[in-house]
Design an enzyme around this catalytic site. Structure first.
Site, PDB file in Angstrom:
ATOM      1  CE  LYS A   1       3.160   0.358   8.977  1.00  0.00           C
ATOM      2  NZ  LYS A   1       3.034   1.805   9.083  1.00  0.00           N
TER       3      LYS A   1
ATOM      4  CE  LYS B   1      -2.021  -5.390   4.256  1.00  0.00           C
ATOM      5  NZ  LYS B   1      -2.737  -4.219   4.553  1.00  0.00           N
TER       6      LYS B   1
ATOM      7  CE  LYS C   1      -5.888  -2.697  10.978  1.00  0.00           C
ATOM      8  NZ  LYS C   1      -6.040  -1.251  10.924  1.00  0.00           N
TER       9      LYS C   1
END
Ligand code: TYM
Length: 357
Positions: free
Chosen positions: A223, A220, A137
């Protein structure tokens, strides 16, 4: 209260342990959470939510919409509110039965953040810095403007789980490291202050724990992927599903089979198998000599059919807003009763003076 649910699911291998159980004999407890950051996708469903539903048969379950985790990335206020209720609805539409399981919104039970603070005093900077999701992140560059909340995210997750003395935590592969940290924090706290927490085990399905992106099978399904062609949202319309599967990348060659040389087909065959309840060999035999186009057309229909009952329940729930609010009100009451007992013990162990009556 009317019950929504009843989705037929094959049960997954479970690895729950009750090693350090101190409670009176009863069913082991499960806790899991999902962030309300937009429509859930097939990865969330196949990696985690399918297990949420199956585990209700054998465990007492608490399922949580983790809104306080979601705000570690800035969320538009109206969207966060809408997504929080919609995520609760997705649990219910997938088959979480509120008569058997507790469904809550994280911010409704203030003990989550209270316990996170106390666990902060036993967590190490070094171990949080090593979390791969934190590194992902922050793009690996931990600078002055990375929020403390993002850094501390796994400690709040540990608090979620330990607060309910959960034995088992159904999650996809990407959350395994966070559950391992939770185990470490529980053990460290127990060693320092005396036996308080249950050390939980992750429950990761043997198939579907890591569903990959349709546009890039090396990453992966997510969203937060740049393109909507990365994922199939559980709320995508039949036409959107067909379009996305048609556009999904494939591998070189024409053979429909999984394999190390075929990351895209490995992923698509896994999705097909899980949604249709079929073994990979059956699928390989069916498409022998047929090629990708036939396989993808059928995969689209398998997906549309698998999601149809879920989507019908989502529409019912959207029309009955009071139902979800009742579920969440009752869930918060039941959860808070458990949480208060744990916090009383934690206060005692740490040496915090009880508030005088
Ligand atoms: P979240 O909201 O990102 O995802 C919810 C669940 O979906 C799983 N998942 C996947 N499984 C397979 N393939 C994928 N592509 C895929 N993408 C997501 C996740 O592993 C997860 O189980 N930190 C957690 C939320 C959380 C939590 C908790 C979970 C907060 N507190 C306590 C368990 C226990 C998260 O961000 O999940």
């Amino acid at each position: 209260m009317a019950a929504y649910g009843g989705h037929e699911l094959d049960s997954c291998a479970m690895t729950a342990s009750r090693d350090n159980e101190e409670r009176p004999a009863r069913r082991p407890r499960v806790f899991s959470g999902t962030q309300p950051t937009g429509a859930l996708h097939l990865g969330n469903y196949l990696g985690a939510m399918r297990n949420y539903v199956a585990l209700q048969e054998t465990h007492d379950c608490i399922y949580c919409v983790v809104d306080l985790h979601a705000i570690t990335i800035r969320q538009p206020r109206a969207e966060l509110k809408r997504n929080t209720i919609e995520t609760a609805n997705m649990f219910l539409a997938a088959g979480v039965d509120p008569e058997r399981s507790i469904v809550i919104v994280q911010s409704h039970v203030p003990q989550h953040t209270e316990l996170a603070w106390i666990l902060n005093t036993v967590a190490y900077m070094g171990e949080l810095r090593r979390m791969t999701q934190f590194k992902d992140k922050t793009g690996g560059v931990e600078g002055e403007s990375v929020s403390v909340g993002l850094f501390d995210y796994p400690v709040l997750m540990a608090a979620d789980i330990l607060l309910y003395r959960a034995d088992a935590v159904p999650v996809g592969e990407d959350q395994k490291q966070h559950v391992e940290l939770t185990r470490d924090l529980a053990e460290r706290f127990n060693n320092a202050f005396g036996k308080t927490f249950v050390v939980p085990a992750p429950i990761i399905p043997p198939e579907g724990a890591r569903i990959m992106g349709l546009d890039d099978p090396t990453k992966k399904m997510s969203k937060s992927a740049g393109s909507a062609y990365n994922y199939i949202a559980l709320t995508d319309s039949p036409d959107e599903i067909r379009r996305k599967i048609k556009r999904a990348v494939t591998d070189s060659g024409t053979e429909v089979r999984p394999g190390d040389d075929k990351p895209a087909l490995t992923n698509l065959v896994a999705i097909y198998g899980l949604l249709a309840g079929e073994a990979a060999e059956t699928i390989i035999d069916r498409y022998a000599g047929k090629g990708y186009a036939d396989f993808k057309a059928d995969l689209a229909e398998v997906t549309v059919d698998a999601l149809a009952p879920f989507q019908a329940r989502m529409r019912e729930l959207a029309d009955d807003k009071g139902f979800t609010l009742d579920v969440l009100r009752l869930g918060a009451e039941r959860a808070e009763a458990i949480a208060a007992r744990t916090m009383q013990k934690v206060h005692e162990r740490v040496g915090l003076v009880p508030r005088p009556d």
